[in-house]
Design an enzyme around this catalytic site. Structure first.
Site, PDB file in Angstrom:
ATOM      1  N   THR A  14      45.658  32.096  60.689  1.00  0.00           N
ATOM      2  CA  THR A  14      45.259  31.312  61.861  1.00  0.00           C
ATOM      3  C   THR A  14      45.713  29.864  61.754  1.00  0.00           C
ATOM      4  O   THR A  14      45.979  29.212  62.772  1.00  0.00           O
ATOM      5  CB  THR A  14      43.725  31.374  62.016  1.00  0.00           C
ATOM      6  OG1 THR A  14      43.365  32.749  62.195  1.00  0.00           O
ATOM      7  CG2 THR A  14      43.228  30.579  63.202  1.00  0.00           C
ATOM      8  N   GLU A 282      21.265  48.211  34.789  1.00  0.00           N
ATOM      9  CA  GLU A 282      19.972  48.872  34.722  1.00  0.00           C
ATOM     10  C   GLU A 282      20.059  49.924  33.614  1.00  0.00           C
ATOM     11  O   GLU A 282      21.168  50.320  33.230  1.00  0.00           O
ATOM     12  CB  GLU A 282      19.607  49.490  36.081  1.00  0.00           C
ATOM     13  CG  GLU A 282      20.629  50.441  36.627  1.00  0.00           C
ATOM     14  CD  GLU A 282      20.323  50.896  38.041  1.00  0.00           C
ATOM     15  OE1 GLU A 282      19.545  50.216  38.732  1.00  0.00           O
ATOM     16  OE2 GLU A 282      20.869  51.944  38.433  1.00  0.00           O
TER      17      GLU A 282
HETATM   18  C1  SIN Z   1      42.222  33.653  59.958  1.00  0.00           C
HETATM   19  O1  SIN Z   1      43.191  33.186  59.408  1.00  0.00           O
HETATM   20  O2  SIN Z   1      41.204  32.942  60.153  1.00  0.00           O
HETATM   21  C2  SIN Z   1      42.108  35.066  60.436  1.00  0.00           C
HETATM   22  C3  SIN Z   1      43.375  35.816  60.439  1.00  0.00           C
HETATM   23  C4  SIN Z   1      43.962  35.990  59.079  1.00  0.00           C
HETATM   24  O3  SIN Z   1      43.235  36.127  58.121  1.00  0.00           O
HETATM   25  O4  SIN Z   1      45.195  36.010  59.003  1.00  0.00           O
END
Ligand code: SIN
Length: 326
Positions: A14, A282
């Site tokens: 992103t 455990e």
């Molecule tokens: C992001 O980058 O926030 C989401 C998409 C990705 O992980 O490439």
């Protein structure tokens, strides 16, 4: 450090994404190339000399061994070049914790290595990518960063790779750390570490391999039947991480199926499907030949287990020592 030389390895996500509108919810990650990105960054007047290299330009859900191998090779080479002071990797946030942890386990702690992403695409109102990037430059140019292993910078906070996890699907404050939360606070003009570095000049803990063995995650849910185990485990499977309910629990018939696999020599690690919480040993883990994941979430337990199996470790006590000790 004054004007550090920083290598920027771009993988997409992103932080390099575009929606085509400032307000649209859906968008495509990995749309901006590293040269164009660094042209935008130049306008920020950061105290650093940045050199970019495009490794990939994809959403991080598609990142895997091939790109990890490229990143590892590029960073290892950069560590050996005296004029390079630090490395930044731009990365999608969805799987950044896995890439960060793999690199953390397989690189020496001798130069800053910082992963950074964004929660909003570059043309969105309130894009967080430039600020996160400026923060990452601040961290990658800091001489005290390397002794903390591989780091992730998001939302004005610095996280150690072992602790960090994406905890929210939306919002710029999407990352959390466990068992430690952030280990430092950062802005483009200030960096405050909480405590001293603990891994100064440490050698790589494991050899990197692209040929990671097949280690699936079994996410437990109420009403799960043991045939889920037989449908998950194939002839290629070398180990299983259980994302159990609560503190790594599972229905008895599922446990019986996994005990049978463990008796045949397959490492089985109990983690939790909860976002935060220790899974301790455990008493039944001894006869069952199970390993407790401690503070590692399933996706990180999977990474560590795969590296251990690749190194030839299958004995549950030896594997448990590695989960306990790092
Ligand atoms: C992001 O980058 O926030 C989401 C998409 C990705 O992980 O490439």
């Amino acid at each position: 450090m004054t004007n550090p030389n920083i290598l920027v390895l771009a993988t997409g996500g992103t932080i390099a994404g575009k929606a085509g509108s400032a307000t649209r919810h859906d968008y495509r990650p990995g749309q901006i190339g590293i040269d164009d990105y660094l042209d935008q960054v130049a306008g920020l007047g950061l105290n650093a000399t940045l050199t970019g290299k495009q490794i990939a330009n994809i959403g991080s859900e598609d990142i895997g061994p091939e790109i990890w191998a490229k990143l590892h090779a590029e960073i290892s080479a950069a560590i050996d070049v005296p004029s390079i002071d630090g490395v930044i990797i731009t990365h999608g946030t969805d799987t950044v914790e896995e890439t960060a942890f793999l690199l953390d386990l397989t690189l020496p702690a001798t130069k800053p290595v910082v992963l950074v992403g964004a929660m909003r695409p570059a043309d969105a109102v309130g894009y967080d990518g430039l600020r996160n990037f400026a923060n990452a430059v601040r961290v990658a140019g800091d001489s005290e960063a390397s002794g903390r292993g591989v780091l992730v910078v998001m939302g004005d906070r610095v996280f150690a790779a072992r602790d960090v996890r994406k905890a929210r699907t939306r919002g710029t404050d999407a990352f959390r750390g466990f068992p430690r939360d952030s280990i430092g606070l950062v802005t483009p003009s200030a960096l405050d570490w909480f405590g001293a570095p603990w891994r100064v000049d440490e050698a790589a803990r494991f050899a990197f391999t692209q040929a990671l063995p097949d280690v699936p995650i079994l996410t437990v849910h109420a009403g799960m039947t043991p045939d889920y185990v037989s449908r998950l485990v194939t002839g290629e499977t070398r180990g299983v991480v259980v994302a159990g309910v609560g503190e790594g629990n599972m229905p008895d018939p599922v446990r019986d199926a996994l005990v049978a696999l463990a008796a045949d020599g397959m490492p089985i690690v109990r983690a939790s499907r909860l976002d935060e919480g220790l899974v301790d040993r455990e008493p039944e883990d001894d006869p069952n030949r199970f390993v407790a994941a401690r503070a590692l979430n399933p996706q990180k337990a999977r990474m560590l287990l795969a590296l251990l199996i690749a190194e030839g470790l299958t004995d549950p006590s030896a594997i448990q020592r590695e989960f306990d000790g790092r």
